[in-house]
Design an enzyme around this catalytic site. Structure first.
Site, short mmCIF file in Angstrom:
data_model
loop_
_atom_site.label_atom_id
_atom_site.label_comp_id
_atom_site.label_asym_id
_atom_site.label_seq_id
_atom_site.Cartn_x
_atom_site.Cartn_y
_atom_site.Cartn_z
N ALA A 150 3.33 -0.12 -2.04
CA ALA A 150 2.94 -0.47 -3.41
C ALA A 150 4.03 -0.06 -4.39
O ALA A 150 4.29 -0.77 -5.38
CB ALA A 150 1.62 0.21 -3.77
N TYR A 155 0.85 -1.19 0.00
CA TYR A 155 0.00 0.00 0.00
C TYR A 155 0.89 1.24 0.00
O TYR A 155 1.88 1.31 0.73
CB TYR A 155 -0.90 0.00 1.24
CG TYR A 155 -2.03 1.00 1.17
CD1 TYR A 155 -3.31 0.61 0.79
CD2 TYR A 155 -1.82 2.34 1.48
CE1 TYR A 155 -4.34 1.53 0.70
CE2 TYR A 155 -2.84 3.26 1.40
CZ TYR A 155 -4.11 2.86 1.02
OH TYR A 155 -5.13 3.77 0.92
N SER A 156 0.55 2.24 -0.82
CA SER A 156 1.26 3.50 -0.87
C SER A 156 2.74 3.25 -1.19
O SER A 156 3.05 2.67 -2.22
CB SER A 156 1.07 4.26 0.45
OG SER A 156 1.46 5.61 0.33
N ALA A 157 3.67 3.70 -0.32
CA ALA A 157 5.08 3.44 -0.60
C ALA A 157 5.35 1.94 -0.67
O ALA A 157 6.25 1.50 -1.39
CB ALA A 157 5.96 4.08 0.46
N HIS A 183 -6.51 8.70 1.47
CA HIS A 183 -5.39 7.76 1.51
C HIS A 183 -5.34 7.09 2.88
O HIS A 183 -5.36 7.76 3.90
CB HIS A 183 -4.10 8.53 1.25
CG HIS A 183 -2.91 7.67 0.98
ND1 HIS A 183 -2.79 6.90 -0.15
CD2 HIS A 183 -1.77 7.46 1.70
CE1 HIS A 183 -1.62 6.27 -0.14
NE2 HIS A 183 -0.99 6.59 0.98
#
Length: 555
Positions: free
Chosen positions: A232, A228-230, A470
């Site tokens: 990802a 997820y996010s970083a 987010h």
């Protein structure tokens, strides 16, 4: 979600015996206790190196413990020193540990199926149980993170997500992503590559998983990596590295890239050298010293001193570098030419990727510009992206240099919007475009499964006015992540996303996502219904991607 823990011994064959825990629900006058899953925390996957050196794999003779003295794996993984999160204090003396080369493992209850359970490796970014505190702390963004605040017990036990889940810790911020010529010379003395140590840590954890997960009941041939996010973004780079390996050395079979996307080719070493020099100056280390002496002093510095001084420099985000070893200089060229998509197709690697509808609100809080000006916004973007990319982006968004009418200010609203576009919305569409409409004519759309989340669980305590921003979808992907979901909410989550995700992780060919084509998006609506819709923002995303692609070629 109230749970209880009791000791659970696990034999790992030649690796010895460890003591984890069985996580259960407590009994009550109306219900009996129910075992949810087994948990093994802080399972070592690598040996700690000297600061800014590569971690080493466990030797063949390594054991975690014996039947008489089992290895204690009932806690959590070590946490790399990190800014503004779980700081060292008299009350919390062990919060940081540069020896963070451990992972947390959850396994289902019951007999192991023939061949083993599917394996789901989650590269964490950040997650706090109390969502109300999330936006008050420094965010993840490869700068901080912990696998110890995740709780997939309900995901495994209630959502039929019958997988072994692995979450590794790894080095972040300057400990994981510092790069310079001084470090290049130092690495060469021991025959190592330099930079991107956090990514190398993740790869080592994946290699450990491939070699050892069968000891936990997992099938090493069914590894899905997710983030997820970083996290990802890390998944993309791990996938890209894996695709460059020979078939016999490949690990990744499927991938989930949640709320993030690669934006541009990571910075070149010449750009990161400036950041390194800024750090030395902030630490009063003369730039004229011999390279070896600079590193000796840096390695002797307390972690807190390094982090405190790093916050004061202009380029205070420590990001991946195009190092030619982990990150190929032709990475984004391979997207444009279709080579990336061609290898995906050859290995039949499926990808789930998508976004929340209001990503920008949380992004607006992450080290916003220091002044309410376009110049300050540009400076802030350069902390994350190459300067020539930023100078192509600015006129695209602000052609007359003025604040757009739909933005309230530069340092919050405009910043949150453009950063969310770069981190998620536009660049994700650009990546999908590159995988389906590239110059090589290679179309990998049959492997791509998109989603959009417009629904929010009641347990999310981020400000209501932020909507589905987010990180507000953590209770979806982790079925509450330790927080309480209503029965109706559980139905929405299982039918909407997690049920199909479980079938995806299990390798089912038709897992019920329902999309057709790269512009087709599985959408979880605000009322909890699911609708497959055509992406109305596709063309705008492709436009931004092409401008930055061309800037990257000329830069």
């Amino acid at each position: 979600m109230e749970t209880i823990r009791r000791p659970h011994l696990k034999s790992l064959a030649h690796r010895g015996v460890i003591q984890g825990v069985t996580i259960s629900t407590p009994s009550s006058p109306t219900s009996e206790s129910k075992d949810l899953c087994h948990y093994f925390g802080g399972v070592r996957y690598g040996l700690a190196p000297e600061r800014w050196r590569r971690a080493q794999p466990l030797p063949a003779s390594f054991t975690y413990g014996s039947e008489g003295v089992p290895g204690r794996c009932d806690g959590g993984a070590g946490l790399c020193p990190q800014p503004g999160f779980l700081d060292i204090s008299p009350e919390n003396p062990d919060a940081w540990n540069e020896d963070c080369f451990q992972c947390n493992v959850w396994t289902p209850i019951g007999d192991v199926p023939e061949g083993g359970w599917p394996v789901f490796v989650y590269i964490r970014e950040y997650c706090l149980t109390e969502y109300s505190t999330l936006f008050g702390a420094d965010g993840g963004w490869l700068q901080f993170g912990s696998p110890n605040s995740f709780n997939p017990a309900a995901l495994i036990s209630e959502a039929d997500f019958n997988c072994v889940i692995v979450m590794p810790a790894y080095r972040v911020n300057l400990f994981g992503f510092l790069y310079s010529t001084e470090l290049e010379e130092d690495a060469a003395t021991v025959g190592e590559t330099v930079g991107n140590h956090g990514f190398w840590d993740q790869r080592l954890a994946l290699e450990w998983t491939k070699q050892n997960i069968q000891l936990f009941g997992g099938n090493p041939e069914t590894i899905t990596i997710a983030g997820y996010s970083a996290g990802a973004n890390s998944v993309f780079h791990q996938l890209a590295y894996d695709l460059r390996q020979p078939d016999e050395n490949s690990i990744v079979r499927q991938a989930c890239i949640w709320s993030n996307s690669p934006a541009v080719q990571p910075k070149q070493p010449a750009e990161t050298q400036s950041q390194f020099n800024q750090l030395l100056t902030a630490l009063d280390i003369p730039l004229t010293l011999p390279n070896s002496e600079k590193l000796t002093r840096l390695r002797a510095m307390p972690a807190r001193t390094l982090l405190d001084k790093a916050k004061t420099i202009t380029i205070h985000q420590f990001r991946p570098t195009t190092d030619t070893s982990f990150i190929s200089p032709s990475l984004f060229t391979s997207l444009d030419t279709g080579d990336f998509a061609r290898t995906l197709l050859a290995r039949k690697i499926r990808i789930i990727t998508g976004e929340c509808c209001d990503e920008r609100f949380l992004y607006s809080t992450w080290f916003p510009p220091t002044e309410n000006t376009l110049s300050a916004l540009r400076t802030r973007l350069i902390a994350d992206y190459p300067e020539h990319i930023v100078d192509a982006l600015i006129p695209l968004y602000y052609p007359d240099g003025r604040l757009p009418a739909h933005c309230k200010d530069w340092d919050q609203d405009a910043w949150g919007r453009i950063y969310a576009d770069m981190q998620v919305h536009q660049m994700q569409r650009g990546l999908l475009y590159a995988l389906t409409e590239n110059e090589g004519g290679v179309d990998a759309s049959a492997l791509l499964f998109r989603y959009r989340i417009e629904w929010r669980a009641q347990c999310v305590t981020l400000p209501v006015e932020w909507g589905v921003t987010h990180s507000s979808d953590y209770p979806i992907w982790f079925f509450g992540n330790g927080l309480v979901l209503g029965e109706a909410e559980k139905g929405v989550i299982k039918d909407g996303l997690v049920g199909p995700l479980g079938r995806f992780a299990s390798g089912e060919g038709e897992f019920g996502w329902g999309v057709s084509g790269v512009r087709s998006v599985r959408t979880l609506r605000r009322d909890g219904s699911v609708e497959v819709v055509e992406d109305g923002n596709w063309e705008e995303g492709v436009k931004v991607w092409k401008v930055l692609r061309d800037a990257g070629r000329s830069g």
